[in-house]
Design an enzyme around this catalytic site. Sequence first.
Site, PDB file in Angstrom:
ATOM      1  N   LEU A   1     -47.113 -42.032  27.062  1.00  0.00           N
ATOM      2  CA  LEU A   1     -47.146 -40.621  26.645  1.00  0.00           C
ATOM      3  C   LEU A   1     -48.538 -40.210  26.158  1.00  0.00           C
ATOM      4  O   LEU A   1     -49.158 -40.915  25.358  1.00  0.00           O
ATOM      5  CB  LEU A   1     -46.139 -40.408  25.502  1.00  0.00           C
ATOM      6  CG  LEU A   1     -46.141 -39.012  24.850  1.00  0.00           C
ATOM      7  CD1 LEU A   1     -45.519 -37.975  25.770  1.00  0.00           C
ATOM      8  CD2 LEU A   1     -45.411 -39.034  23.506  1.00  0.00           C
TER       9      LEU A   1
ATOM     10  N   ASP B   1     -43.382 -23.838  14.553  1.00  0.00           N
ATOM     11  CA  ASP B   1     -43.405 -22.753  13.575  1.00  0.00           C
ATOM     12  C   ASP B   1     -42.271 -22.892  12.557  1.00  0.00           C
ATOM     13  O   ASP B   1     -41.240 -23.498  12.850  1.00  0.00           O
ATOM     14  CB  ASP B   1     -43.266 -21.427  14.351  1.00  0.00           C
ATOM     15  CG  ASP B   1     -43.850 -20.252  13.601  1.00  0.00           C
ATOM     16  OD1 ASP B   1     -44.409 -20.448  12.500  1.00  0.00           O
ATOM     17  OD2 ASP B   1     -43.741 -19.124  14.117  1.00  0.00           O
TER      18      ASP B   1
ATOM     19  N   HIS C   1     -45.110 -28.382   5.432  1.00  0.00           N
ATOM     20  CA  HIS C   1     -46.019 -28.993   6.407  1.00  0.00           C
ATOM     21  C   HIS C   1     -45.784 -30.504   6.477  1.00  0.00           C
ATOM     22  O   HIS C   1     -45.790 -31.094   7.557  1.00  0.00           O
ATOM     23  CB  HIS C   1     -47.473 -28.703   6.036  1.00  0.00           C
ATOM     24  CG  HIS C   1     -47.810 -27.238   6.101  1.00  0.00           C
ATOM     25  ND1 HIS C   1     -47.396 -26.440   7.133  1.00  0.00           N
ATOM     26  CD2 HIS C   1     -48.490 -26.428   5.247  1.00  0.00           C
ATOM     27  CE1 HIS C   1     -47.828 -25.201   6.927  1.00  0.00           C
ATOM     28  NE2 HIS C   1     -48.491 -25.169   5.785  1.00  0.00           N
TER      29      HIS C   1
HETATM   30  C1  V07 Z   1     -49.964 -30.762  10.956  1.00  0.00           C
HETATM   31  C2  V07 Z   1     -47.488 -30.944  10.600  1.00  0.00           C
HETATM   32  C3  V07 Z   1     -46.673 -30.442  11.755  1.00  0.00           C
HETATM   33  C4  V07 Z   1     -46.224 -29.031  11.599  1.00  0.00           C
HETATM   34  C5  V07 Z   1     -47.291 -28.010  11.858  1.00  0.00           C
HETATM   35  C6  V07 Z   1     -48.388 -27.799  10.841  1.00  0.00           C
HETATM   36  C7  V07 Z   1     -48.656 -28.925   9.872  1.00  0.00           C
HETATM   37  C8  V07 Z   1     -49.729 -33.803  12.700  1.00  0.00           C
HETATM   38  C9  V07 Z   1     -51.086 -33.556  12.796  1.00  0.00           C
HETATM   39  C10 V07 Z   1     -52.066 -34.362  13.538  1.00  0.00           C
HETATM   40  C11 V07 Z   1     -53.185 -33.760  14.098  1.00  0.00           C
HETATM   41  C12 V07 Z   1     -54.106 -34.517  14.835  1.00  0.00           C
HETATM   42  C13 V07 Z   1     -53.877 -35.865  15.020  1.00  0.00           C
HETATM   43  C14 V07 Z   1     -52.780 -36.463  14.463  1.00  0.00           C
HETATM   44  C15 V07 Z   1     -51.880 -35.728  13.719  1.00  0.00           C
HETATM   45  C16 V07 Z   1     -51.295 -32.370  12.104  1.00  0.00           C
HETATM   46  C17 V07 Z   1     -52.348 -30.536  11.216  1.00  0.00           C
HETATM   47  C18 V07 Z   1     -51.148 -30.058  10.728  1.00  0.00           C
HETATM   48  C19 V07 Z   1     -53.602 -29.777  10.979  1.00  0.00           C
HETATM   49  F1  V07 Z   1     -54.748 -36.598  15.742  1.00  0.00           F
HETATM   50  N1  V07 Z   1     -49.139 -32.851  12.010  1.00  0.00           N
HETATM   51  N2  V07 Z   1     -50.080 -31.948  11.633  1.00  0.00           N
HETATM   52  N3  V07 Z   1     -52.435 -31.679  11.906  1.00  0.00           N
HETATM   53  N4  V07 Z   1     -48.762 -30.259  10.474  1.00  0.00           N
END
Ligand code: V07
Length: 259
Positions: free
Chosen positions: A150, A39, A56
């Site tokens: 992991l 968050d 983000h």
């Molecule tokens: C997202 C970055 C981290 C902070 C929180 C919100 C924004 C990595 C992924 C991801 C998801 C699936 C995957 C590989 C990477 C991601 C979303 C948002 C929607 F297989 N960061 N991140 N997906 N944020």
Amino acid sequence: MRKQRVPGSGAEKAEMAGDEGLQLPSPDNIPRHVAIIMDGNGRWARERGLPRGAGHRSGMNTVRRIAKAAGRIGVQVLTLYAFSTENWKRPKSEVDYLMKLPQEFLAVELEELIANNVRVRVMGSRQGLPGHPLAAVDEAIRRTADNTGLILNFALNYGSRAELVEAARELARRVKAGELDEREIDEQTLSSCLSTADLPEPDLLIRTSGELRISNFMLWQLAYSELWFTDVYWPEFTERHFYDAIREYQRRVRRYGGL
Ligand code: V07
């Protein structure tokens, strides 16, 4: 005077990783499963006069670093709350931006995840997710399926109540089909219908950015987890904070053990 380094010790490894002085947790009692509510990305951006997307994106770099830190100390499962079922209420422009992040992350990281023996997984509903993040995620799952290190588990379009409703439906379906007697429904059969059926329950939940809530995240699975909160925004969360949380977890576990 410079301190002696014992070859092969954690100190030498820390030095090689360029983080001399970083206090690693004890190798005993490493939590098997750490779950994180990431968050504060939007607030981090706003306080810097940046668009929310910059928060983000910066948060995505924290994901990289914390996944490495978790693998390094032998955490078995790292579950990260990337997108909740409630996040659809955000402005369309922000949702569109967020939906680009899985591919963006994997375009840069997938080769390294493969090299580091990381297994990528996703939990949550595929319903409603656009095709492009799904395709990227499916490729990552497929190409890391045989890895044994992991487990990097992304909660994507995830809501815990929806997951429990799905489990209830699955149990009802099995009873109706005559595969299961209703008296056989217990904690174990219900657990077996959750997306985490084959994972240990989280030992530790971390939530950043000062909010002290669970927010529909792994309600069932967190029943006995240690909870650790910090005011630090996710983009500013470092290995040091992560290891602080784990060392606090280890102190708490040791105290229960002494009773
Ligand atoms: C997202 C970055 C981290 C902070 C929180 C919100 C924004 C990595 C992924 C991801 C998801 C699936 C995957 C590989 C990477 C991601 C979303 C948002 C929607 F297989 N960061 N991140 N997906 N944020």
